[in-house]
Write a protein that holds these residues in place. Sequence first.
Motif, mmCIF file in Angstrom:
data_model
loop_
_atom_site.group_PDB
_atom_site.id
_atom_site.type_symbol
_atom_site.label_atom_id
_atom_site.label_comp_id
_atom_site.label_asym_id
_atom_site.label_seq_id
_atom_site.Cartn_x
_atom_site.Cartn_y
_atom_site.Cartn_z
ATOM 1 N N GLY A 1 -3.307 66.977 -74.873
ATOM 2 C CA GLY A 1 -3.516 65.534 -74.824
ATOM 3 C C GLY A 1 -4.636 65.137 -73.880
ATOM 4 O O GLY A 1 -5.367 64.169 -74.142
ATOM 5 N N PHE B 1 -3.844 60.114 -76.309
ATOM 6 C CA PHE B 1 -3.067 61.284 -75.875
ATOM 7 C C PHE B 1 -2.205 61.833 -77.012
ATOM 8 O O PHE B 1 -1.621 62.896 -76.877
ATOM 9 C CB PHE B 1 -2.170 60.922 -74.688
ATOM 10 C CG PHE B 1 -2.905 60.799 -73.386
ATOM 11 C CD1 PHE B 1 -3.112 61.907 -72.579
ATOM 12 C CD2 PHE B 1 -3.390 59.577 -72.965
ATOM 13 C CE1 PHE B 1 -3.782 61.800 -71.373
ATOM 14 C CE2 PHE B 1 -4.064 59.451 -71.758
ATOM 15 C CZ PHE B 1 -4.262 60.574 -70.958
ATOM 16 N N ASP B 2 -2.083 61.100 -78.108
ATOM 17 C CA ASP B 2 -1.241 61.514 -79.230
ATOM 18 C C ASP B 2 -1.922 62.605 -80.046
ATOM 19 O O ASP B 2 -3.064 62.453 -80.465
ATOM 20 C CB ASP B 2 -0.936 60.325 -80.149
ATOM 21 C CG ASP B 2 -0.027 59.308 -79.493
ATOM 22 O OD1 ASP B 2 0.667 59.661 -78.523
ATOM 23 O OD2 ASP B 2 -0.020 58.150 -79.954
#
Length: 163
Positions: free
Chosen positions: A52, A87-88
């Motif tokens: 991430g 961050f996904d």
Amino acid sequence: MNVPARITVCPERQMLEYMLDRNRAELIDTVRGLSETEARRRLVPSMTTSIGLIKHAAFAERKWFQHILGGLPESACDGAMVGEASFDISDDETVADVIAEFERASSRARAIAAGIDLDATREHPACGTVSLRWIYLLMIQEFARHAGHSDILREQTEATRRS
């Protein structure tokens, strides 16, 4: 990412670009050798994972170099432009995919910045007027901080391997 041997004396722009590239490479190095599962492991309460952090760094490259410095609308940037969502990681993305995404964004950032003077300014909606010099320093700081985060996550991961 090919970073030259340590440079300690050179013109300012060369030093800024070298330090940024060095921190880009350091961040990538923190995930090399981790399994897909290890790179995705959440070891802190936030969304922070090793993979991430790389994905978020690619977002930062696009935001600051493509959108702010290059003046591209967010829709014309080559990837996700939503901060926290950066961050996904989707189930079909691999560590290699995310590293490649970051390297593409870094390459495009270099190309955009190449013809721009360090003192050239742009407007950022929250920060106000920023120069290319300031953007370089921000990205150096950002990637050094995230490499440190990822180093700690890697250390925790490697400790669990040994136990």
